[in-house]
Design an enzyme around this catalytic site. Structure first.
Site, mmCIF file in Angstrom:
data_model
loop_
_atom_site.group_PDB
_atom_site.id
_atom_site.type_symbol
_atom_site.label_atom_id
_atom_site.label_comp_id
_atom_site.label_asym_id
_atom_site.label_seq_id
_atom_site.Cartn_x
_atom_site.Cartn_y
_atom_site.Cartn_z
ATOM 1 N N HIS A 65 48.846 20.244 -16.540
ATOM 2 C CA HIS A 65 47.583 20.309 -15.781
ATOM 3 C C HIS A 65 46.675 21.429 -16.305
ATOM 4 C CE1 HIS A 65 48.946 17.410 -12.736
ATOM 5 N NE2 HIS A 65 50.122 18.004 -12.845
ATOM 6 N N ASN A 91 48.865 13.905 -6.988
ATOM 7 C CA ASN A 91 48.239 13.247 -8.131
ATOM 8 C C ASN A 91 47.355 12.111 -7.648
ATOM 9 O OD1 ASN A 91 49.387 14.706 -10.368
ATOM 10 N ND2 ASN A 91 51.325 13.627 -10.031
ATOM 11 N N TYR A 148 56.571 25.779 -9.048
ATOM 12 C CA TYR A 148 55.134 26.040 -9.077
ATOM 13 C C TYR A 148 54.817 27.520 -8.863
ATOM 14 C CZ TYR A 148 53.463 21.287 -9.644
ATOM 15 O OH TYR A 148 53.160 20.058 -10.170
#
Length: 486
Positions: free
Chosen positions: A56, A129, A339
């Site tokens: 990303h 997404n 993350y």
């Protein structure tokens, strides 16, 4: 050269017994932190690129607000969803997945759809997404999957052989790659695509009752996609086409909007549904669990500084608020760690204090020091707990709802090995022209794969999903469907 077969090891040289399934408490989970192989893979993966995001990397962002239009407080005690009309500021980052920071916007790739809600109970991040499913369903496979989407270590070019070798050996990817190679694989703009939480999450109400949910952001602008030839032309002429479109639309007062709805599954249904509802490669039937409107999201302000707001924005699926919790989804469980770990490495230990990431509520904890600490660092207040100096204390009423786990700790796969019904259903929903474009996209993408073995293995998956799909792709590649697939 030795012909001795190599065996997979950890970085310390220990042999790996299972590289496909993470260790869970019981058959369903959750994932155990004792799975040091999983943690090593995810932690190393997060440190493989500097300084841009590993995935990303190329993105666009905007500020806006979320407004509740339907009272669902009987399902969740989350304050920002507590009453019709309640408005919460938010920030969104759209992105492509596989390309680098300077890559083109109009490539065939999933789009990240990450929303940060600045609620009165802290930040809630919904990191999804533009597709309702994903390529894999266990985080232990994620570093390997992304390696196939990045550059070959020898040629430093994208490697179609690695891509299709991995997909053909991971049939759970079939649903996602069918969506990816359909018309929706290249959105016309960021404004003209849907967004999804993809994972299953848990909502808990004020009485401690829980349900499982899936999030759907439906674009009010309508779905629009790009023809492959036009997309390629734009990639060469304006690599920032999507960034430009989003920026200009907001600047001109044409504010993009999405309607958020959820599917709600009673907790007890999770044990009896026809497939595991925590498998992120599958969707829940909307006939079984229809969409229920929650509210609308509007983007009405562009960032003032791209780096400060878009590049330093840090989202984590682990940023929950009271009333919203994780499910045993194995892919989600891995992301809860990966993350925030990526952001600590990429932006720094104090990334949460940056203006774009800072909660609107007062932050009180005992975390101190670290690189680039730019606030008061807690001043002279006590930096440990428990303490006798009136430091911040826990609030037991905000504990997660307890849930039962059973079984043996082991590396186990999901029960369902039916990777074919849902992608086959998706293909059969398409009209004749959509089917033809899908098949041609697959053929174009696979034609340069060097090994027929890989092509035939993938053709078998297509055929099991739908005989027409497999047969026509085989013909397009000048091959025949393997007899073993029939």
């Amino acid at each position: 050269m030795s012909n001795e077969k190599k065996y997979l090891t950890t970085a310390s040289g220990a042999p790996v017994g299972d590289n496909q399934n993470s260790i869970t408490a019981g058959h369903r989970g959750p994932t155990l932190i004792q799975d040091v192989h999983l943690l090593e893979k995810l932690a190393h993966f997060n440190r493989e690129r500097i300084p841009e995001r590993v995935v990303h990397a190329k993105g666009a962002g905007a500020h806006g607000y979320f407004k509740v239009t339907n009272d669902l407080s009987k399902y969740t005690k989350a304050d920002f969803l507590s009453e019709v009309g309640k408005t919460t500021p938010m920030f969104i980052r759209f992105s492509t997945v596989a390309g680098e920071l300077g890559s083109a916007d109009t490539v065939r790739d999933p789009r990240g759809f990450a929303v940060k809600f600045y609620t009165e109970e802290g930040n809630y991040d919904l990191v999804g997404n533009n597709t309702p499913v994903f390529f894999i369903r266990d985080a232990i496979k994620f570093p390997d999957f992304i390696h196939t989407q990045k550059r070959n270590p020898k040629t430093h070019r994208k490697d179609v052989n690695a891509i299709w070798d991995f997909w053909s050996l991971s049939p759970e990817s079939l649903h996602q790659i069918t969506i990816l190679h359909s018309d929706r694989g290249i959105p016309a703009t960021l404004r003209h695509m849907n967004g999804y939480g993809s994972h299953t999450f848990k909502w808990v109400n004020a009485n401690g009752e829980s349900v499982f949910v899936k999030y759907h952001f439906k674009t009010v602008q309508g779905i629009k996609n790009l023809d492959v030839d036009l997309a390629a032309k734009l990639a060469g002429e304006n690599a920032d086409y999507h960034l430009e479109d989003l920026y200009n639309s907001i600047e001109n007062g044409d504010y993009p909007e999405w309607k958020l709805s959820v599917q709600i599954m009673p907790e007890e249904d999770a044990n009896t549904y026809r497939f595991d509802p925590f498998d992120v490669t599958k969707v829940w039937s909307q006939k079984d669990y229809p969409l229920i409107e929650v509210g609308r999201m509007v983007l009405d302000r562009n960032p003032e500084n791209y780096f400060a707001e878009v590049e330093q924005a840090a989202f984590s699926p682990g940023h929950f608020v009271p009333g919203i919790e994780a499910s045993p989804d194995k892919m989600l469980q891995g992301r809860l760690f990966a993350y925030s770990d990526a952001h600590r490495y990429r932006v720094g230990a104090n990334h949460e204090a940056l203006p774009i990431n800072r909660a609107k509520t007062e932050v009180n904890n005992y975390q101190r020091d670290g690189a680039m600490r730019f606030d008061g660092n807690g001043g002279s207040s006590v930096n440990y707990e428990p303490n006798s100096f009136d430091g911040p204390k826990e609030t037991p009423e905000n504990n997660i709802k307890p849930f039962e786990v059973t079984g043996f700790a082991d590396s186990v796969a999901y029960d369902s090995e039916d990777h074919y019904t849902q992608p086959g259903d998706l293909f059969r929903l398409m009209n004749a022209d959509e089917r033809t474009r899908l098949i041609q996209n697959f053929v174009d993408h696979m034609q340069d794969v060097e090994k027929d073995e890989i092509k035939l293995r993938q053709i078998s998956h297509f055929y099991k999903a739908d005989p027409e799909l497999g047969t026509r792709i085989a013909e397009g590649l000048g091959l025949s469907v393997p007899e073993t697939a029939k």
